[in-house]
Structures are given as structure tokens and as C-alpha cells.
Enzyme design. Structure first.
Site, PDB file in Angstrom:
ATOM      1  CB  THR A  29     -13.128 -39.070 -21.493  1.00 24.80           C
ATOM      2  OG1 THR A  29     -11.948 -39.601 -20.917  1.00 24.80           O
ATOM      3  CG2 THR A  29     -12.815 -37.789 -22.199  1.00 24.80           C
ATOM      4  CE  LYS A  36       2.965 -34.685 -30.874  1.00 26.64           C
ATOM      5  NZ  LYS A  36       3.331 -35.974 -30.305  1.00 26.64           N
TER       6      LYS A  36
HETATM    7  N1  PLP Z   1      -1.666 -35.160 -34.663  1.00 23.74           N
HETATM    8  C1  PLP Z   1      -0.417 -35.435 -35.088  1.00 23.74           C
HETATM    9  C2  PLP Z   1       0.000 -34.946 -36.435  1.00 23.74           C
HETATM   10  C3  PLP Z   1       0.481 -36.156 -34.276  1.00 23.74           C
HETATM   11  O1  PLP Z   1       1.716 -36.428 -34.716  1.00 23.74           O
HETATM   12  C4  PLP Z   1       0.048 -36.584 -32.994  1.00 23.74           C
HETATM   13  C5  PLP Z   1       0.940 -37.332 -32.090  1.00 23.74           C
HETATM   14  O2  PLP Z   1       2.074 -37.612 -32.294  1.00 23.74           O
HETATM   15  C6  PLP Z   1      -1.252 -36.281 -32.607  1.00 23.74           C
HETATM   16  C7  PLP Z   1      -2.090 -35.572 -33.463  1.00 23.74           C
HETATM   17  C8  PLP Z   1      -1.755 -36.702 -31.270  1.00 23.74           C
HETATM   18  O3  PLP Z   1      -1.373 -35.770 -30.295  1.00 23.74           O
HETATM   19  P1  PLP Z   1      -1.181 -36.245 -28.790  1.00 23.74           P
HETATM   20  O4  PLP Z   1       0.167 -36.860 -28.678  1.00 23.74           O
HETATM   21  O5  PLP Z   1      -1.374 -35.017 -27.974  1.00 23.74           O
HETATM   22  O6  PLP Z   1      -2.269 -37.255 -28.539  1.00 23.74           O
END
Ligand code: PLP
Length: 418
Positions: free
Chosen positions: A287, A258
């Protein structure tokens, strides 16, 4: 009986096509059907993106590359240089193929960034949550999780996969958490799991109070800083840092996908915790690791964020400008202190119509958000201004929203609890 057998044979012969079609149909009927737009982001021109279907340029208002780091020249350069020198993939799991120097460097940087002893990188934030939480229960027999009811799917699945006992407390409600903690034997191992800022309402967890309860009840703390890493605190490392309680958090989880602008996830914690998770978490062991070029891009991005606060400051200015303009126009949104601006529409069909009209008439892309991501009746448009959005873009957005609300006769309900 014969009919039943014939039906089974028919289903087998048609490879269960009808069941899949029925499933999709039920999603359509609920107004939850989603067609993804085919968009190409334009590096250097963010927040513009091009619609592949008709070549039209649109402005993205719902993207989680919160600082536009994904298009910074030095981030791209770091990736390209490493791609040329080390090749495209990691070549396998670290368990079998060994580490590569870029991931090791990234983990050291992440540990320093969060002021922890160690860090461990995963292929995504989702995997980091899912595998770490389910593994904690292997390491701590008889563990009980205490989890905010609005925690992300990756947390819910991690806890479910752990098969450990869980207590769900009311969203952001410290009294509800206290009651849940009181109901469990003080001698049992406990982990409180929460997010720093919730992505769908932009509200912040009462982090200092949670840490105090953790001390009182002898519980570990696990914070998901996915939506705040890169944006808050002295060095951009998140809300735990901003609130001065990062040292009270046992495990800080974050994403590289993000505000960092790349892809991947991680946890940051003590040497002992990281070592135990590294040796036992299936989502780490089985993985392929992120590529060296991805790690290099993340390093360049984090180093920049760590040393420079201008992007964060500009993002915050744009967020405040949009919030103030919405208030002026009497467009209600969930009031919060974060960069996430959710405008509740309260109806899945209207939310989709508003999103379609913004795209087709005003070249503004904002995805409507429906159940199951948010509760039914709280369907919304979620805006995330970045430093790349200009003031003029904010003015145009608010004008377009005012028009769309009038044309579609959107009457927002009082926003009580979203
Ligand atoms: N935790 C939260 C609060 C999220 O909103 C998200 C994804 O939107 C994730 C974890 C997962 O992260 P990633 O997009 O890097 O898989």
C-alpha cells in the site's frame, strides 16, 4: 426449481439491489442506522465546527483530536512547507518507490519517543494492528494469541486473519488471563494483546500485572496505545511510560490520527521485530505510504508533545471539571481515570434522540454510540474534553444534558459493567 432459477436470474439482472436494501433496512429496524453529519472543522476555532447543511456552528464534544493538535499553527505550517517542497503524495509503496526522508525522520522520532530501537509507520492505526498481528503468526509458528474480549476490531481482525490459535480473556480480568495462559503448553510462542485504555469505557488495563504474567509464562506483550499516545506519561508517549513499564512491552502500537492530530499508525519495538514486520506485512508492503507532508505534520506535533505538558495538563483539568459537574448533577458515567467520559443511556432510540436534541436545540455535537460498537443495552454518549473546550463550554454542556435528560425522561440504569 424453475422458480429458484428465475429468482436467481432476476437478482442478477437487478444487480442484487434488493439484498442491499434489505440489509440496510434490517440495520434501520435495529435502530442502528447512521447518517453522518456534513461538518467542517474550523482550524483556529476548534472545538467549533460548521454544519454544511445550514451554516450553523456547533461545539464538538466527541472528537479524538484530543489535544487540538490538528489546528496548531506549527503543525499546519510543517505540512504546508513540506507539501510545497515535496508535493502531495508519497508516490507509491516504499517497497517499490523507496523511503522518503520525512517518513524515515518520523520513524526515528517515534522510536525515541517510546524509548525503543525502531518504529514502522503504516497508513492508519487500524492497518498497523491488522497487519502486524496477522504477520506475527507467520514469523512465530504455532503462536497462540491471548486477547482481551473488548479489544478493538482491528485487533480482532488481525488475530482472525493470522489463523493462529487464540484465547479470549475477560475484559481487564487478570485471573481470566492467567487461566488462559495456564491452559497452553509453556513451550508454545505466546503474545498477549491488550489496549492501554479502552475507548468505549475509558478503563485502563492492569498493565504491570499483565507484564508480570508475560514474564511468568514466557509471553510477548503487544499494547495498543491508540487512545493514550500524546496524553499520558512523562513525555506524553502513553500509559506504558506512565506506569514505568514501557521496557517490558515488546510492541507498542499507536496512531497519528488522534492526539497527534494527523493520520497514520505505527508500531515501535526492537530492531529485529520491526525488520521482520517490514519485510513480511502485506499492510505495509502493498500500500502507498503516508504523504511526506503528513509525516512532517506528525513530526511537528510529536516534538511539541514530547517537550510540552501544558496541553495535557489543561485537558486533564477540563476532564476533571466535567466529571465533577456530572457527579453534582447526578448524571452517571463510567468512573475511570482517563479522559474518556461515557454516559450510558441504555437504549438505542433514546441515545439517538438525546444526541439529536443536543445538536438541534443546544448546538452540541456528540455522536450516540450503539451496537455493534458497544453491547446492546449499553448505548451511550461519549464525551472527550480537550484543552480547547473552555470552562463555560463545560458549564453549558452540563446544563444542556440536564435539560435533555429531563425532557426525554432518561432514567439511567445502575452502571454495573459496561
Ligand atoms: N485501535 C483502537 C483501540 C481504536 O479505537 C482505533 C480507532 O478508533 C484504532 C486502533 C484504529 O486507529 P486509526 O483510527 O488510526 O485507524
Amino acid at each position: 426449481m424453475v422458480w429458484h432459477i428465475l429468482e436467481k436470474i432476476y437478482k442478477l439482472m437487478t444487480r442484487y439491489k434488493e439484498d442491499f436494501t434489505k440489509h440496510v433496512l434490517s440495520i434501520r429496524e435495529e435502530g442502528r442506522y447512521r447518517k453522518f453529519l456534513n461538518l467542517s472543522r474550523s482550524a483556529g476555532r476548534f472545538p467549533y465546527s460548521t454544519l454544511e447543511d445550514n451554516g450553523k456552528e456547533v461545539i464538538m464534544w466527541c472528537i479524538n483530536d484530543y489535544l487540538g493538535m490538528g489546528q496548531k499553527e506549527f503543525v499546519i505550517e510543517a505540512a504546508v512547507k513540506t507539501l510545497r517542497s515535496m508535493g502531495s503524495g508519497a508516490g507509491g509503496t516504499r517497497n517499490i518507490g523507496g523511503n522518503n526522508s520525512k517518513i524515515v525522520e518520523l520513524e526515528k522520532l517515534l522510536a525515541r519517543f517510546h524509548n525503543k530501537e525502531s518504529a514502522l509507520v503504516f497508513t492508519s492505526g487500524y492497518v498497523a494492528n491488522d497487519t502486524t498481528l496477522s504477520t506475527l503468526a507467520k514469523i512465530l509458528p504455532d503462536l497462540v494469541f491471548f486477547s482481551d474480549e473488548d479489544n478493538h476490531a482491528s485487533i480482532i481482525h488481525g488475530i482472525r486473519n493470522s489463523r493462529a490459535e487464540k484465547r479470549i480473556y475477560k475484559h481487564l480480568d487478570i485471573m481470566s488471563l492467567r487461566k488462559a495462559l495456564e491452559s497452553v503448553d509453556i513451550a508454545r510462542p505466546k503474545v498477549i494483546v491488550f489496549e492501554s485504555v479502552y475507548s468505549m469505557d475509558g478503563l485502563e488495563s492492569p498493565i504491570e500485572e499483565i507484564c508480570k504474567l508475560a514474564d511468568e509464562f514466557n509471553a510477548m506483550t503487544y499494547i495498543d496505545e491508540v487512545h493514550t499516545v500524546g496524553l499520558y506519561g512523562n513525555n506524553g508517549s502513553g500509559i506504558a511510560n506512565l506506569r514505568g513499564c514501557a521496557d517490558k512491552i515488546d510492541i507498542i502500537q499507536g496512531t497519528l490520527g488522534k492526539a497527534i492530530g494527523v493520520i497514520g499508525g505505527y508500531i515501535s519495538a526492537s530492531d529485529e521485530i520491526i525488520e521482520a514486520i517490514r519485510l513480511s506485512a502485506p499492510g505495509f508492503i502493498f500500500t502507498t505510504a503516508i504523504s511526506p507532508s503528513t509525516a512532517a505534520a506528525a513530526i511537528a506535533s510529536i516534538e511539541h508533545i514530547d517537550r510540552n505538558s501544558e496541553d495535557r495538563k489543561l485537558q486533564s483539568d477540563r476532564v476533571n471539571l466535567l466529571k465533577n459537574m456530572l457527579r453534582k448533577e447526578n448524571i452517571k458515567f463510567i468512573e475511570n481515570n482517563s479522559h474518556i467520559i461515557p454516559i450510558i443511556i441504555g437504549d438505542p432510540i433514546l441515545a439517538k434522540k438525546a444526541s439529536d436534541m443536543l445538536l438541534n436545540k443546544y448546538s452540541i455535537f456528540v455522536q450516540h454510540i450503539n451496537f455493534p460498537t458497544v453491547p446492546k443495552g449499553t448505548e451511550r454518549l461519549r464525551f472527550t474534553p480537550t484543552p480547547c473546550h473552555t470552562e463555560d463550554m463545560v458549564f453549558e454542556l452540563v446544563k444542556a444534558l440536564t435539560d435533555v435528560f429531563t425532557i426525554l425522561k432518561i432514567k439511567q440504569k445502575e452502571i454495573v459493567a459496561a
